[in-house]
Design an enzyme around this catalytic site. Structure first.
Site, PDB file in Angstrom:
ATOM      1  N   LYS A 116       1.055  -1.581  -0.081  1.00 43.40           N
ATOM      2  CA  LYS A 116      -0.402  -0.252  -0.252  1.00 43.40           C
ATOM      3  C   LYS A 116       0.592   1.311  -0.012  1.00 43.40           C
ATOM      4  O   LYS A 116       0.717   2.239  -0.465  1.00 43.40           O
ATOM      5  CB  LYS A 116      -1.095  -0.164   1.065  1.00 43.40           C
ATOM      6  CG  LYS A 116      -2.121  -0.777   1.204  1.00 43.40           C
ATOM      7  CD  LYS A 116      -3.092  -0.719   1.622  1.00 43.40           C
ATOM      8  CE  LYS A 116      -4.332  -1.204   1.902  1.00 43.40           C
ATOM      9  NZ  LYS A 116      -5.163  -1.556   2.600  1.00 43.40           N
ATOM     10  N   LYS A 198      -4.748 -11.410  -9.224  1.00 38.35           N
ATOM     11  CA  LYS A 198      -5.869 -11.707  -8.339  1.00 38.35           C
ATOM     12  C   LYS A 198      -6.971 -10.367  -8.586  1.00 38.35           C
ATOM     13  O   LYS A 198      -7.138  -9.787  -9.044  1.00 38.35           O
ATOM     14  CB  LYS A 198      -5.434 -11.226  -6.740  1.00 38.35           C
ATOM     15  CG  LYS A 198      -6.818 -12.065  -5.453  1.00 38.35           C
ATOM     16  CD  LYS A 198      -6.362 -11.443  -3.966  1.00 38.35           C
ATOM     17  CE  LYS A 198      -7.683 -11.388  -3.562  1.00 38.35           C
ATOM     18  NZ  LYS A 198      -6.940 -10.643  -2.153  1.00 38.35           N
ATOM     19  N   LYS A 201     -10.658  -5.140  -7.522  1.00 41.26           N
ATOM     20  CA  LYS A 201     -11.713  -3.928  -7.781  1.00 41.26           C
ATOM     21  C   LYS A 201     -10.753  -2.662  -7.972  1.00 41.26           C
ATOM     22  O   LYS A 201     -11.763  -1.545  -9.178  1.00 41.26           O
ATOM     23  CB  LYS A 201     -13.052  -3.623  -6.862  1.00 41.26           C
ATOM     24  CG  LYS A 201     -12.876  -2.850  -5.578  1.00 41.26           C
ATOM     25  CD  LYS A 201     -13.959  -2.134  -5.093  1.00 41.26           C
ATOM     26  CE  LYS A 201     -13.256  -1.677  -3.938  1.00 41.26           C
ATOM     27  NZ  LYS A 201     -12.385  -2.712  -2.398  1.00 41.26           N
TER      28      LYS A 201
HETATM   29  N1  TRP Z   1      -7.890  -5.439   7.876  1.00 41.77           N
HETATM   30  C1  TRP Z   1      -8.664  -5.852   6.803  1.00 41.77           C
HETATM   31  C2  TRP Z   1      -9.020  -5.810   5.187  1.00 41.77           C
HETATM   32  O1  TRP Z   1      -7.864  -4.993   5.376  1.00 41.77           O
HETATM   33  C3  TRP Z   1      -9.610  -6.213   7.565  1.00 41.77           C
HETATM   34  C4  TRP Z   1     -10.322  -6.241   9.022  1.00 41.77           C
HETATM   35  C5  TRP Z   1     -10.256  -5.682   9.750  1.00 41.77           C
HETATM   36  C6  TRP Z   1     -10.016  -7.489   9.491  1.00 41.77           C
HETATM   37  N2  TRP Z   1     -10.512  -5.865  11.173  1.00 41.77           N
HETATM   38  C7  TRP Z   1     -10.405  -7.300  10.728  1.00 41.77           C
HETATM   39  C8  TRP Z   1      -9.907  -8.763   9.141  1.00 41.77           C
HETATM   40  C9  TRP Z   1     -10.615  -7.965  12.335  1.00 41.77           C
HETATM   41  C10 TRP Z   1      -9.886  -9.652  10.392  1.00 41.77           C
HETATM   42  C11 TRP Z   1     -10.692  -9.398  11.819  1.00 41.77           C
HETATM   43  O2  TRP Z   1      -9.690  -6.255   4.628  1.00 41.77           O
END
Ligand code: TRP
Length: 335
Positions: A116, A198, A201
């Protein structure tokens, strides 16, 4: 005999716009299937979303849309705790405490942070780096035993476990250490335009991905344009035939058939007929979800009620954990 309390399961999805069939197969579809067996908490991760630039009005809209989508995909707010992350301030409060035991070295080594940072080079902010600590707080706050995660979040869950163990070692047993939960269907859905990537979007070619709000004609058209491979045989072979194999995986994910069964369905048939059939299967499966999603979005009062009750239920659990954490680290609580 008293029934055993159900084990807690936590997951969250960022409200960052359209949801692809890859997200649906890999995550959201499974959420409903887990709700009878586990005490499930599902959050719309809006605090995570702002680690990359968001248009405020769009974020607000996407939050409501994602909450409605969970329900349209079968998540029952009477059975699960469904809420918006920012409605429970304890997520931020625990993140602060966990920050004091998280090291910049381990956070800057996270694959997603590196990806990112490269993709949003003009906005490498502290929140982006702290993203996995906030995710750890999400999970640890609820003493979740299980977290369904795709391959891209495995490393973050590993960090969650490390932080939980580190805290427990320093301050005494406080957090349940979560385990990854791998759903049965783990099909990795690839781009229709480039089956070596992958499905995402953020693909600049909109024919590469199918979203849950694409209409039937759009879905059929995207599948008709899907990249196939040389040869004419519908056979699963990810090396030689990545395009055909991806379409077979999608077909199986939406029909429940095995790869062998799918190959049999298309034996002796051409790519054109095959692609049309896959498109139809997907369009048929998504039609009721899209209809229900539209119906729910027209009933804002209902959605507001769901998220309010969800946040209240989540906060009850979260603040029990946070009180324990504050006591353990030595915050004076008054008399
Ligand atoms: N970080 C995950 C993502 O970027 C989303 C997410 C936030 C998450 N908190 C979480 C996933 C807790 C599992 C458990 O897609």
């Amino acid at each position: 005999m008293e029934a055993q309390p159900k084990r807690k399961l936590f997951s969250a999805v960022q409200p960052s716009g359209a949801v692809t069939i890859g997200n649906y197969i890999g995550a959201i579809r499974n959420f409903a299937a887990l709700q009878d067996e586990y005490a499930c908490l599902y959050a719309v991760a809006d605090l995570h979303a702002i680690t990359v630039k968001q248009e405020p009005a769009a974020l607000r809209r996407h939050t409501l849309e994602l909450l409605a989508l969970f329900i349209a995909c079968g998540v029952d707010p009477e059975k699960c705790t469904l809420f918006v992350q920012s409605h429970v301030p304890a997520h931020c409060e625990l993140t602060w405490v966990l920050n004091t035991i998280a090291y910049p070295g381990e956070l800057s080594r996270m694959t997603q942070f590196k990806d990112k940072s490269a993709r949003h080079a003009d906005n490498v902010n502290m929140g982006l780096m702290d993203h996995p600590v906030l995710m750890a707080a999400d999970i640890l706050l609820y003493q979740a035993a299980l977290v369904p995660v795709g391959a891209d979040q495995k490393q973050h869950l590993e960090l969650t476990r490390d932080l939980g163990i580190r805290f427990n070692n320093r301050y005494g047993a406080t957090f349940t250490i979560p385990e990854p939960f791998t759903p049965k269907s783990t099909a990795r859905i690839m781009s229709l335009a480039d089956p070596t990537k992958k499905m995402s979007k953020s693909d600049e070619n909109p024919n590469g991905f199918v979203t849950l709000d694409d209409d039937r004609d759009t879905i059929l058209r995207k599948f008709q344009r899907a990249v196939t491979d040389s040869g004419a045989e519908v056979r699963y072979d990810t090396e030689e035939k990545p395009g055909v194999s991806n379409l077979l995986s999608i077909y199986c994910a939406f029909t429940g058939k095995t790869i062998e069964g799918a190959e049999r369905d298309f034996a002796g048939k051409g790519y054109g007929e095959f692609k049309l059939a896959v498109g139809e299967v997907v369009a048929d499966a998504l039609a009721p979800i899209r209809a229900e999603h539209g119906r729910l979005l027209a009933d804002k009062a209902y959605l507001n009620g769901v998220m309010k009750r969800g946040a209240e239920a989540a906060a009850r659990i979260a603040y029990r954990t946070l009180a324990k954490v504050y006591r353990k680290v030595g915050f004076y609580a008054g008399e």
